[in-house]
Design an enzyme around this catalytic site. Structure first.
Site, mmCIF file in Angstrom:
data_model
loop_
_atom_site.group_PDB
_atom_site.id
_atom_site.type_symbol
_atom_site.label_atom_id
_atom_site.label_comp_id
_atom_site.label_asym_id
_atom_site.label_seq_id
_atom_site.Cartn_x
_atom_site.Cartn_y
_atom_site.Cartn_z
ATOM 1 N N SER A 127 0.835 -1.201 0.000
ATOM 2 C CA SER A 127 0.000 0.000 0.000
ATOM 3 C C SER A 127 0.873 1.256 0.000
ATOM 4 O O SER A 127 1.646 1.475 -0.939
ATOM 5 C CB SER A 127 -0.973 -0.037 1.177
ATOM 6 O OG SER A 127 -2.032 0.878 0.990
ATOM 7 N N ALA A 128 0.808 2.095 1.037
ATOM 8 C CA ALA A 128 1.682 3.262 1.086
ATOM 9 C C ALA A 128 3.147 2.834 1.047
ATOM 10 O O ALA A 128 4.000 3.545 0.498
ATOM 11 C CB ALA A 128 1.409 4.084 2.341
#
Length: 315
Positions: free
Chosen positions: A158-159
């Protein structure tokens, strides 16, 4: 004082709330697990502070060694959480990176970077860069004795997958250690123009979250750090690694973005080693965003772990 300062301007249920004042309330608080010996996997972990002033630290994972003299590949891992939540010592990431170190037989370095909004982006990118440089320098005794600094991998979800991309781009413009491979697990990218297959409401929410984490974003979600395909963004040919694995979930709200990213890499002038696999893709059928963290024992999570392990091994 603004009477509306404590007005909620956005909420991601069970994750976080933003207030008009700029304050965040973190609703997602998994248990914090201590470093130490894991009897089930044979992995030993420890925490190391890299910068006492900023608070940057890492958690190292050393798998059980069959042969003490063996040098292990070093994998630097960046956790997810929208740049706003989670940590290297949360149960979510301690358990995942511990399992990955055991399965792949790597010396893992899980980075506890600073979170926004207290430390807006690019603090996370700067911490990631500092951690990579530190891991490559082999200053720690585990890295010096057991790690092969000539074989560095980056991974993140994700991030954290977004961080992997941005670190690889930065490595094109600054002196950097050689990175053999990169693993982007459901990486978070966005853009102001919606892609086919994107849910517009979700994309708008994610653009708002990005601007909360990065108030200095140029062009909002078309900031090159969030949209690698935006006009003016550094070309994919600048990615500084030899091999790459991009992973997505079929039902993930990021699936369209991740497919577009993979396509952009494959059609670019990137110098990824074709003879060693170049860029590979895996899409987990019927699964959503970072499902492998939420249900690590399901069949698809085990399939994904096996694919990641095989990629690291060069298969």
């Amino acid at each position: 004082m603004d009477a509306d300062a404590d007005t909620v301007v956005f909420e991601a249920p069970a994750h976080f709330r933003f207030y008009k004042s700029g304050r965040i309330e973190r609703l997602h608080r998994p248990p914090i697990l201590p470093a130490g010996d894991d009897e089930a996997t044979g992995v030993t972990s420890k925490d190391v502070v890299l910068d006492a002033d900023t608070g940057l630290s890492v958690r190292l994972y050393l798998p059980k060694l069959q042969e003490p003299s063996t040098k292990l590949l070093v994998l630097v891992y960046f956790h997810g959480g929208s740049f706003l939540i989670e940590s290297a010592d949360s149960s979510t990431y301690h358990n995942y990176v511990n399992a990955l170190a055991a399965a792949a037989g790597v010396l893992a370095v899980s980075v506890d970077y600073r979170l926004a909004p207290e430390h807006p982006v690019p603090a996370a990118y700067d911490d990631a860069w500092a951690a990579l440089s530190w891991a490559a320098s082999a200053q720690d005794e585990w890295l010096a004795e057991h790690g092969d600094s000539a074989r560095l991998f980056l991974a993140g979800d994700s991030a954290g997958g977004n961080i992997v991309h941005n670190v690889l781009i930065r490595a094109s413009f600054q002196p950097a250690p050689r990175v053999e491979g990169a693993i982007l697990l459901h990486p978070w990218f966005g853009g102001n123009t919606f892609l086919e297959g994107e849910v517009e409401a979700k994309a708008k929410d994610m653009a708002m979250i990005w601007e909360f984490a990065c108030p200095g974003a140029v062009g909002g979600a078309d900031d090159p750090r969030m949209n690698p395909m935006a006009p003016g963004a550094p070309g994919m040919e600048n990615l500084r690694c030899e091999r790459m694995l991009v992973c997505a979930g079929e039902k993930d709200w990021l699936a369209a973005r991740d497919r577009a990213y993979y396509a952009a890499v494959t059609t670019s002038a990137w110098r990824g080693s074709v003879s060693r696999g170049g860029v590979a893709w895996i899409e987990s059928e019927g699964e959503g965003h970072v499902f492998f963290l939420k249900k690590p024992d399901c069949a698809r999570a085990k399939e994904l772990m096996a694919r990641v392990v095989a990629f690291i091994a060069g298969a």
